[in-house]
Every structure is written in C-alpha cells, then in structure tokens.
Design a protein around this motif. Sequence first.
Motif, PDB file in Angstrom:
ATOM      1  N   SER A  31       0.823  -1.216   0.000  1.00  0.00           N
ATOM      2  CA  SER A  31       0.000   0.000   0.000  1.00  0.00           C
ATOM      3  C   SER A  31       0.852   1.260   0.000  1.00  0.00           C
ATOM      4  O   SER A  31       0.411   2.318  -0.451  1.00  0.00           O
ATOM      5  N   ALA A  32       2.086   1.142   0.508  1.00  0.00           N
ATOM      6  CA  ALA A  32       3.007   2.282   0.553  1.00  0.00           C
ATOM      7  C   ALA A  32       3.878   2.373  -0.698  1.00  0.00           C
ATOM      8  O   ALA A  32       4.759   3.225  -0.783  1.00  0.00           O
ATOM      9  N   GLY A  33       3.645   1.480  -1.676  1.00  0.00           N
ATOM     10  CA  GLY A  33       4.379   1.560  -2.941  1.00  0.00           C
ATOM     11  C   GLY A  33       5.497   0.557  -3.118  1.00  0.00           C
ATOM     12  O   GLY A  33       6.244   0.618  -4.084  1.00  0.00           O
ATOM     13  N   ILE A  34       5.625  -0.392  -2.195  1.00  0.00           N
ATOM     14  CA  ILE A  34       6.666  -1.410  -2.322  1.00  0.00           C
ATOM     15  C   ILE A  34       6.137  -2.579  -3.141  1.00  0.00           C
ATOM     16  O   ILE A  34       5.030  -3.066  -2.900  1.00  0.00           O
ATOM     17  N   GLU A  35       6.923  -3.033  -4.113  1.00  0.00           N
ATOM     18  CA  GLU A  35       6.612  -4.245  -4.874  1.00  0.00           C
ATOM     19  C   GLU A  35       7.646  -5.297  -4.487  1.00  0.00           C
ATOM     20  O   GLU A  35       8.846  -5.030  -4.527  1.00  0.00           O
ATOM     21  N   PHE A  36       7.168  -6.458  -4.108  1.00  0.00           N
ATOM     22  CA  PHE A  36       8.072  -7.557  -3.773  1.00  0.00           C
ATOM     23  C   PHE A  36       8.323  -8.357  -5.039  1.00  0.00           C
ATOM     24  O   PHE A  36       7.379  -8.753  -5.731  1.00  0.00           O
ATOM     25  N   ILE A  37       9.591  -8.541  -5.364  1.00  0.00           N
ATOM     26  CA  ILE A  37       9.967  -9.236  -6.593  1.00  0.00           C
ATOM     27  C   ILE A  37      10.751 -10.491  -6.265  1.00  0.00           C
ATOM     28  O   ILE A  37      11.286 -10.641  -5.170  1.00  0.00           O
ATOM     29  N   GLY A  38      10.819 -11.384  -7.234  1.00  0.00           N
ATOM     30  CA  GLY A  38      11.499 -12.651  -7.024  1.00  0.00           C
ATOM     31  C   GLY A  38      10.658 -13.557  -6.137  1.00  0.00           C
ATOM     32  O   GLY A  38       9.482 -13.311  -5.889  1.00  0.00           O
ATOM     33  N   THR A  39      11.273 -14.608  -5.675  1.00  0.00           N
ATOM     34  CA  THR A  39      10.647 -15.535  -4.734  1.00  0.00           C
ATOM     35  C   THR A  39      11.598 -15.690  -3.565  1.00  0.00           C
ATOM     36  O   THR A  39      12.774 -15.312  -3.670  1.00  0.00           O
ATOM     37  N   PRO A  40      11.127 -16.270  -2.463  1.00  0.00           N
ATOM     38  CA  PRO A  40      12.052 -16.473  -1.348  1.00  0.00           C
ATOM     39  C   PRO A  40      13.303 -17.273  -1.740  1.00  0.00           C
ATOM     40  O   PRO A  40      14.364 -17.082  -1.173  1.00  0.00           O
ATOM     41  N   GLU A  41      13.163 -18.141  -2.740  1.00  0.00           N
ATOM     42  CA  GLU A  41      14.295 -18.972  -3.158  1.00  0.00           C
ATOM     43  C   GLU A  41      15.097 -18.390  -4.320  1.00  0.00           C
ATOM     44  O   GLU A  41      16.225 -18.809  -4.566  1.00  0.00           O
ATOM     45  N   ASP A  42      14.521 -17.461  -5.062  1.00  0.00           N
ATOM     46  CA  ASP A  42      15.170 -16.967  -6.279  1.00  0.00           C
ATOM     47  C   ASP A  42      15.148 -15.448  -6.339  1.00  0.00           C
ATOM     48  O   ASP A  42      14.137 -14.829  -6.680  1.00  0.00           O
ATOM     49  N   ARG A  43      16.258 -14.830  -5.984  1.00  0.00           N
ATOM     50  CA  ARG A  43      16.482 -13.391  -6.082  1.00  0.00           C
ATOM     51  C   ARG A  43      15.372 -12.536  -5.468  1.00  0.00           C
ATOM     52  O   ARG A  43      14.800 -11.680  -6.139  1.00  0.00           O
ATOM     53  N   PRO A  44      15.070 -12.733  -4.183  1.00  0.00           N
ATOM     54  CA  PRO A  44      14.055 -11.885  -3.562  1.00  0.00           C
ATOM     55  C   PRO A  44      14.542 -10.448  -3.475  1.00  0.00           C
ATOM     56  O   PRO A  44      15.714 -10.196  -3.212  1.00  0.00           O
ATOM     57  N   GLY A  45      13.659  -9.525  -3.736  1.00  0.00           N
ATOM     58  CA  GLY A  45      14.016  -8.112  -3.664  1.00  0.00           C
ATOM     59  C   GLY A  45      12.774  -7.258  -3.564  1.00  0.00           C
ATOM     60  O   GLY A  45      11.669  -7.753  -3.391  1.00  0.00           O
ATOM     61  N   ILE A  46      12.989  -5.956  -3.701  1.00  0.00           N
ATOM     62  CA  ILE A  46      11.873  -5.012  -3.674  1.00  0.00           C
ATOM     63  C   ILE A  46      12.082  -3.953  -4.733  1.00  0.00           C
ATOM     64  O   ILE A  46      13.199  -3.733  -5.208  1.00  0.00           O
TER      65      ILE A  46
END
Length: 85
Positions: A62-77
């Motif tokens: 809601s604050a504009g963060i997008e979670f990318i990747g998966t916990p196992e493959d290149r997690p990021g924001i």
Amino acid sequence: MQDANIVAEQIRAARAVLSWSVAELSMKTGVGTATIKRYEATTGVPKSRKGHLQTIRSTFESAGIEFIGTPEDRPGIRLHRPAGP
C-alpha cells in the motif's frame, strides 16, 4: 491473494526505503515490535503463524513497495512512486 512469503531481508529493505522505524511499522500493521525485530533478525522466510507476514506485506504494498522474485530466487523489492506533474 499473492503468496505472503517474504524474506527477512525484504522486510528490512522495504522499511529502510520507506524510512520507517520498527515502531512505525508496528503501529501501521498492529504487529508487535518484538515480533518485527524477531522477523528481521532471521534469514529467509520468518516463522509466522498469525498472518503477520501477509499484513506486513500488504502494508508495504500500500506504501508503494513491490516484492519481486521468490524467497528462493532473487528476492528483492522495488519502490513505486506516484507519477509527478
């Protein structure tokens, strides 16, 4: 609903990008400060039983963060800012 699994590193990174303290995240989510600190002190997906990870994730999104990747493959924001004039 998206998979609620986010890793501790994503929680720390999202909080840092938004310049939110642990107390501020706690206030916005209703998740206790001790719980947030415990989540952030781990590596990988924190153990959670009460839906707190989904609540934290939704609040960040809601604050504009997008979670990318998966916990196992290149997690990021990514941060999405509102379009300016």
